[in-house]
Enzyme design. Sequence first.
Site, short mmCIF file in Angstrom:
data_model
loop_
_atom_site.label_atom_id
_atom_site.label_comp_id
_atom_site.label_asym_id
_atom_site.label_seq_id
_atom_site.Cartn_x
_atom_site.Cartn_y
_atom_site.Cartn_z
N ASP A 308 42.82 48.37 43.04
CA ASP A 308 44.33 47.65 43.00
C ASP A 308 44.99 48.33 41.91
O ASP A 308 44.30 49.34 41.31
CB ASP A 308 44.30 46.36 42.52
CG ASP A 308 45.67 45.86 42.00
OD1 ASP A 308 46.70 46.14 43.15
OD2 ASP A 308 46.06 45.31 40.99
N ASP A 508 43.15 42.45 40.23
CA ASP A 508 43.22 41.34 39.04
C ASP A 508 44.34 40.30 39.44
O ASP A 508 44.39 39.33 38.74
CB ASP A 508 43.85 42.03 37.73
CG ASP A 508 45.08 42.53 37.81
OD1 ASP A 508 45.45 43.30 38.85
OD2 ASP A 508 46.01 42.31 37.08
N ASP A 512 45.05 40.01 44.94
CA ASP A 512 43.88 40.60 45.14
C ASP A 512 42.66 39.70 45.73
O ASP A 512 41.69 40.13 46.16
CB ASP A 512 43.38 41.33 44.00
CG ASP A 512 44.40 42.63 43.64
OD1 ASP A 512 44.84 43.17 44.57
OD2 ASP A 512 44.81 42.59 42.34
#
Length: 763
Positions: A308, A508, A512
């Site tokens: 990410d 995080d 996600d």
Amino acid sequence: MRGWRRAKEWTLPFVAVALVAGGVARLTGQEDLAAQLWATGTAAIFAVLSIDIGIGLHRREFGLDLIAALAMGGAIFFGEYLAGIVVALMFTGGQFLENFAQGRAGREMTALLSRMPSSAVRYESGGLHEVALSVIVPGDLILVRRGEIVPVDGIVSGPDAVLDQSALTGEALPVRRNSGQAVMSGSTNAGDAFDLQATSAAADSTYAGVVRLVEAAQQTKAPMVRLAARFGLGFLALTLTIAGLAWGYTGEATRALAVIVVATPCPLILAVPVAIVSGISRCAKKGILVKDGGALEALAAAKVVLLDKTGTVTDGRARLIEMKIRDGLDPLEVLRLAASLDQSSPHVVAQALVAAARERGLRLDVPTDVREAPGSGLAGHVGTLHVLVGGWAFARARIEGADFNSEIEAWIRREGTVAVIVAIDGKLAGAILLADQIRPEAGSVLRHLREAGVARIVLVTGDRADLAAGVGAFVGVDQVISQMKPEDKTTAVEAERARSRPVVMIGDGVNDAPALAAADVGIAMGARGAAASSEAADVVILVDRLDRVVDAVHIARRSRGIALQSVYVGIGLSIAGMMVAAFGYLAPVGGALFQEAVDVAVILNALRALGPAISLGARPKLSNEELAQLEAEHVALADVIDDIRMTSDRLRRLSKTQVKEELGRLGCELRERLLPHEKQDEQVYARLRRRSAAPDALAGMSRTHMEIQRQVHNLDVMCKAFDQEAPTEAQLHDVERLLYGLEAIMRLHFAQEEEIYRSLESG
């Protein structure tokens, strides 16, 4: 099944007590009692093991338990009770270690579900009433108060809304939603209360969909084949073949039993869990929570990594990157005034400005008469000055017209940044740019991952394509996929798994969580990340450092290597013992004791995973305190780097006399603050070289120190070369070039040092 697993927790202490009690009985001459105690202990474990084998066969799972069951059953049948209880103790000990590792897996979605509000404030009968979230239907008008989670999808009704969508989309900075625009559930209200017209029921909202995605991903995620299981079938076939041949050729069943007892796969049952649990413990010391042994094994063999962007590759927080201030004003004083006023606002941009001022050691005053337009800006008094801080649209209508206004309006138009306008007593003082910056260790993390065997790295983000592409180009990923929804990230994980496994996902945010659950190994940045991602992940980084991922991979690879080493050595010795037993030179009890000696050897070897790897060459290290001090010094010098840029920007607007004064002031600041720091850094380099086997380590960085000193010297020479009255156009041009170059060198140099220092951190 969880109840059955909990019920089996008694097996290890039961066997240990039976073994010790039987030993005491034999030492006191009570042979029959010893045999009964050992037989009872062995029979109990044999019964539990038989149930486990039946459950496994029903699931079409075939493991190593059958060899242990044959050894215990045979020991009971042939009256070799001591051999049976020793095998039982080894087996239950291995299961205890395995369950200890797996018991750290917190798969429940409690944190994710608890974040979802259970009620909402709805307009009804001319007033506000708190109702259960389940009764909200499309068309209802609800009030979302400051700091609350938006409970359902809807449309803003009335005043604008300022929302923190970072947990859902990855956008680091808050967004504004005007009246009539859609809002996703799961967003946080970062501004004043606003009205929301529901467009869906809670069960059909975006956030509830994320919860369902995580649960579905966890249920459909195929387990990785465990290390010990890969050896089990072949070893079982070999064991039964040798035992059968020994029995068939000699007609002595005890030889077959001795072979099976020696063959009890304790190097697999014990050594692998010990090495893996040791690796988990080693990770914990570095702030890495690994929830189960399977995750550590899979991480050791990782081939694909999906990252990410916001909060993972980037810091996830807005930070000051540049200022443009009106001539005649001190940039630090402007920042101090703006931050003093922003102390009154909970807005994330305001808090970022306050943090930037405190990093620079500025003393903030308490503001008075503060008036805030939520999400737009605020005004008030700092001392005797009237200060205004906010966006361009907010400030433009409240400041006097000037040429500098047009210059600022053009300057703040930069992709990926947020501009904060500052006005003092009705006049534009300048602008401050904030942006989410890439973590200093990001580049080295990706390089180390590739060196560890990762063949493909993909950046996946809900952010805009242009911002994602810039980050991807900087850190050097293989592919960038942007503007992704939570379900898109899960699809990306599944697509990568179809190509190669194991696949690691690092993230995080709430968005996600489904992808973290779907990946072979999900790694959550848990220090500041969403609780949902930590719950869904297999590994949680408990400190705000991306390079801990590399530590986890290295520890996993080393632990797996030690486990394999123990397996190969242990199985090799077991095969040798089986051959000796097959020829009649090793009785069942002797075989059990021989296997116990093998177990002790492989367990001691497996325990090496608790400690650090032994390096053949000396590697320099920095203590955590040294690292913190060096990074703090860089933060303290941020205003000096800003001053270099701002001085070069305003030289053309100053009079010739002012140019000389301004350059003299800057030169003095560089000599008194910057050069002493670089000299101290050179002393750090010298210490690191002495600790290193490579005497020329950091030679390139020392060369940069020399260049910085040369540029500061050149600035002094240029200033002295000015005519008594003023610099010429050519001289002014040369000074500008030097200052822009010096600023670029300093920013790059600081970034390089921070990356190097973090790579040398001890611990």
